[in-house]
Design an enzyme around this catalytic site. Structure first.
Site, short mmCIF file in Angstrom:
data_model
loop_
_atom_site.label_atom_id
_atom_site.label_comp_id
_atom_site.label_asym_id
_atom_site.label_seq_id
_atom_site.Cartn_x
_atom_site.Cartn_y
_atom_site.Cartn_z
N TYR A 76 5.78 7.86 -44.21
CA TYR A 76 4.42 7.93 -42.76
C TYR A 76 4.27 7.35 -41.53
O TYR A 76 5.68 6.78 -41.19
CB TYR A 76 3.41 7.50 -43.93
CG TYR A 76 3.58 8.60 -44.58
CD1 TYR A 76 3.15 10.02 -44.76
CD2 TYR A 76 3.21 8.11 -46.23
CE1 TYR A 76 2.24 10.55 -45.84
CE2 TYR A 76 3.55 8.76 -47.28
CZ TYR A 76 3.18 10.53 -47.16
OH TYR A 76 2.82 11.59 -48.29
N ARG A 108 3.80 -2.16 -47.77
CA ARG A 108 5.16 -1.43 -49.22
C ARG A 108 6.13 -0.83 -47.88
O ARG A 108 5.86 -0.35 -46.65
CB ARG A 108 4.31 0.22 -49.54
CG ARG A 108 5.18 -0.02 -50.74
CD ARG A 108 4.94 1.36 -51.77
NE ARG A 108 4.88 1.23 -52.70
CZ ARG A 108 5.09 2.02 -53.86
NH1 ARG A 108 5.30 3.36 -52.94
NH2 ARG A 108 6.07 2.12 -54.65
N GLY A 131 5.25 3.90 -61.24
CA GLY A 131 4.47 5.04 -61.24
C GLY A 131 4.37 6.24 -62.60
O GLY A 131 3.27 5.69 -62.97
N GLN A 153 -4.83 0.41 -51.18
CA GLN A 153 -3.41 1.45 -50.75
C GLN A 153 -4.03 1.69 -49.03
O GLN A 153 -4.18 2.34 -49.40
CB GLN A 153 -2.19 1.92 -51.04
CG GLN A 153 -1.17 1.97 -49.98
CD GLN A 153 -0.19 3.37 -50.82
OE1 GLN A 153 -0.44 4.31 -50.97
NE2 GLN A 153 1.46 2.64 -50.01
C1 LIG Z 1 2.17 11.91 -57.97
C2 LIG Z 1 2.53 10.64 -57.14
C3 LIG Z 1 1.32 10.02 -56.20
C4 LIG Z 1 1.79 9.11 -55.25
N1 LIG Z 1 1.21 8.62 -54.66
C5 LIG Z 1 1.43 7.70 -54.10
C6 LIG Z 1 0.99 6.80 -52.56
O1 LIG Z 1 -0.44 7.45 -52.05
N2 LIG Z 1 1.54 5.91 -51.79
C7 LIG Z 1 2.59 5.20 -52.10
O2 LIG Z 1 3.27 4.95 -51.02
N3 LIG Z 1 3.95 6.52 -52.48
C8 LIG Z 1 3.19 7.17 -53.97
N4 LIG Z 1 3.73 7.54 -54.39
C9 LIG Z 1 4.85 6.79 -54.91
C10 LIG Z 1 4.80 6.40 -56.30
O3 LIG Z 1 4.70 4.91 -55.92
C11 LIG Z 1 6.62 5.55 -57.33
O4 LIG Z 1 7.52 4.63 -55.69
C12 LIG Z 1 7.51 6.56 -57.31
O5 LIG Z 1 6.35 7.41 -58.00
C13 LIG Z 1 8.62 5.69 -57.93
O6 LIG Z 1 8.48 5.33 -58.79
P1 LIG Z 1 8.24 5.77 -60.18
O7 LIG Z 1 9.46 6.38 -60.59
O8 LIG Z 1 8.06 4.83 -61.20
O9 LIG Z 1 7.25 6.48 -60.66
C14 LIG Z 1 3.18 8.97 -55.76
C15 LIG Z 1 3.94 9.05 -56.78
C16 LIG Z 1 3.61 10.30 -57.79
C17 LIG Z 1 4.30 10.62 -58.89
#
Ligand SMILES: Cc1cc2nc3c(=O)[nH]c(=O)nc-3n(C[C@H](O)[C@H](O)[C@H](O)COP(=O)(O)O)c2cc1C
Length: 366
Positions: A185, A232, A322, A96
């Site tokens: 972002y 994304r 995630g 990414q």
């Molecule tokens: C610890 C953490 C770090 C994340 N870092 C990013 C990232 O670097 N880039 C991004 O697009 N989304 C990031 N996200 C968002 C996740 O990709 C995801 O969209 C979000 O957690 C919702 O999915 P989930 O409910 O299955 O966790 C992050 C989420 C978490 C929890």
């Protein structure tokens, strides 16, 4: 159990339809992926597709300390350890590519300069802080610095930074890249008309606000080919001081049309819930699907039942998870076997060592 079936992603066979969503884990004080990073991803390689944590494309793109980047040869070599491990385990992995724009702080910027954005308007929201160095050298959350609007001519330089990172991603052995145009972002700072106050051809109309994103997509395609470029997006995102606006669907449907024309590998929609509610609902997804017949990934509090239902209905192709992947490296096997899921420890999401990172056991070993 449709989501356990193989899937053809732009000519690449995925072992199943599970996607590991990108997650920043902020564990690399030297900003270089290493053996532990490789172990972390390899442990999760039974996912059909892994999307790495956001990796900054340049020093200016950084907004958080300890995040491995992809602009130097050393960083690229570090990522090679990761892709080798995932490939040996039969997985597929996209990097990414990330630029935080105004979600940064002068302490993280080259020559302590201002972070760049579409605008000079700063992030001012107590929930939107940057994790960086304090004046005394300790780390903590600070208010993002006042940004500097990119000059018109400078925008192409940022696009070139992404092309450079894409070349490094190819050298590092990634199967493709995902342009991070979500979550408040840099690219979203251009897409959002409430924030974007530009008067040049990167501001105003939908076409103008989307121009930087599409120019960068085109630059990535030139380096890697459309079948190795995903993106994304987060319609209705309100994270990091972004506001919802009239015409949000028009903006994202325009992008969907343009991305369909380019034949990108996928569009990854992130449902960034706002005020406790899902904002990328089935109706929006269905309208999106009418415009984009390529691969659609959906993330955001995804559950197995919803994943099966949406995939079977043809509304999405790949569900992304995630947080479940943090504590369940073998999420796919757990689903296959009907095994219970472990809960991740929030305190170890960002920073620290191997605890809460590579010490979550597989169910069979646990
Ligand atoms: C610890 C953490 C770090 C994340 N870092 C990013 C990232 O670097 N880039 C991004 O697009 N989304 C990031 N996200 C968002 C996740 O990709 C995801 O969209 C979000 O957690 C919702 O999915 P989930 O409910 O299955 O966790 C992050 C989420 C978490 C929890």
């Amino acid at each position: 159990m449709t989501i356990l079936q193989k899937y053809d992603l732009a000519g690449r066979e995925l072992a199943n339809r599970f996607v590991m969503a990108p997650m920043t884990r902020a564990r690399r004080p030297d900003y270089i992926a290493n053996e532990e990073t490789a172990t972390y991803y390899r442990q999760r390689a039974s996912a059909g597709l892994i999307i790495t944590e956001g990796t900054p494309v340049s020093p200016e793109a950084q907004g958080y300390i300890n995040v491995p980047g992809i602009w130097t040869a050393e960083q690229t070599a570090g990522w090679k350890l990761v892709t080798d491990g995932v490939h040996e385990a039969g997985g597929t992995i996209f990097a990414q590519l990330w630029h935080v724009g105004r979600m940064s702080h002068t302490s993280l910027q080259p020559d302590r300069g201002a972070p760049v954005s579409s605008t000079n308007k700063p992030v001012r929201n107590p929930k939107s802080m940057v994790f960086t160095y304090n004046e005394d050298g300790t780390t903590g959350f600070v208010e993002p610095s006042i940004p500097r609007a990119l000059d018109t001519e400078e925008v192409a330089r940022v696009t070139a930074d992404f092309a450079h990172a894409a070349r490094n991603a190819a050298t590092a052995g990634f199967d493709g890249v995902e342009l991070h145009a979500a979550n408040g972002y840099l690219f979203e700072q251009f897409l959002n008309p409430i924030l974007n106050d530009r008067t040049d051809h990167y501001g105003g109309s939908v076409e103008n606000r989307a121009r930087f994103t599409l120019e960068t997509v085109d630059a990535l395609i030139k380096v890697l080919g459309a079948d190795r470029v995903g993106i994304r997006l987060a319609p209705h995102n309100q994270q990091f001081d972004m506001q919802d606006y009239d015409g949000v669907e028009e903006t994202y449907f325009y992008l969907a049309d343009q991305l369909a024309k380019r034949g990108v590998a996928y569009i990854h929609l992130n449902d960034n819930w706002a005020a406790g509610r899902s904002v990328v609902d089935d109706e929006l997804l269905t309208k999106f699907r009418q415009r984009f017949s390529g691969t659609i990934i959906l993330a955001g509090a995804m559950r197995f039942e919803r994943a099966e239902r949406l995939v079977e209905a043809g509304v999405i192709d790949l569900p992304a998870f995630g947080q479940p992947f943090i504590a369940n490296p073998d999420l796919v096997e757990r689903y296959r076997g009907g095994l219970p899921l472990a809960e991740p420890e929030r305190a170890t999401y960002y920073g620290g060592g191997n605890e809460g990172y590579i010490d979550y056991p597989h169910a069979a070993a646990g």
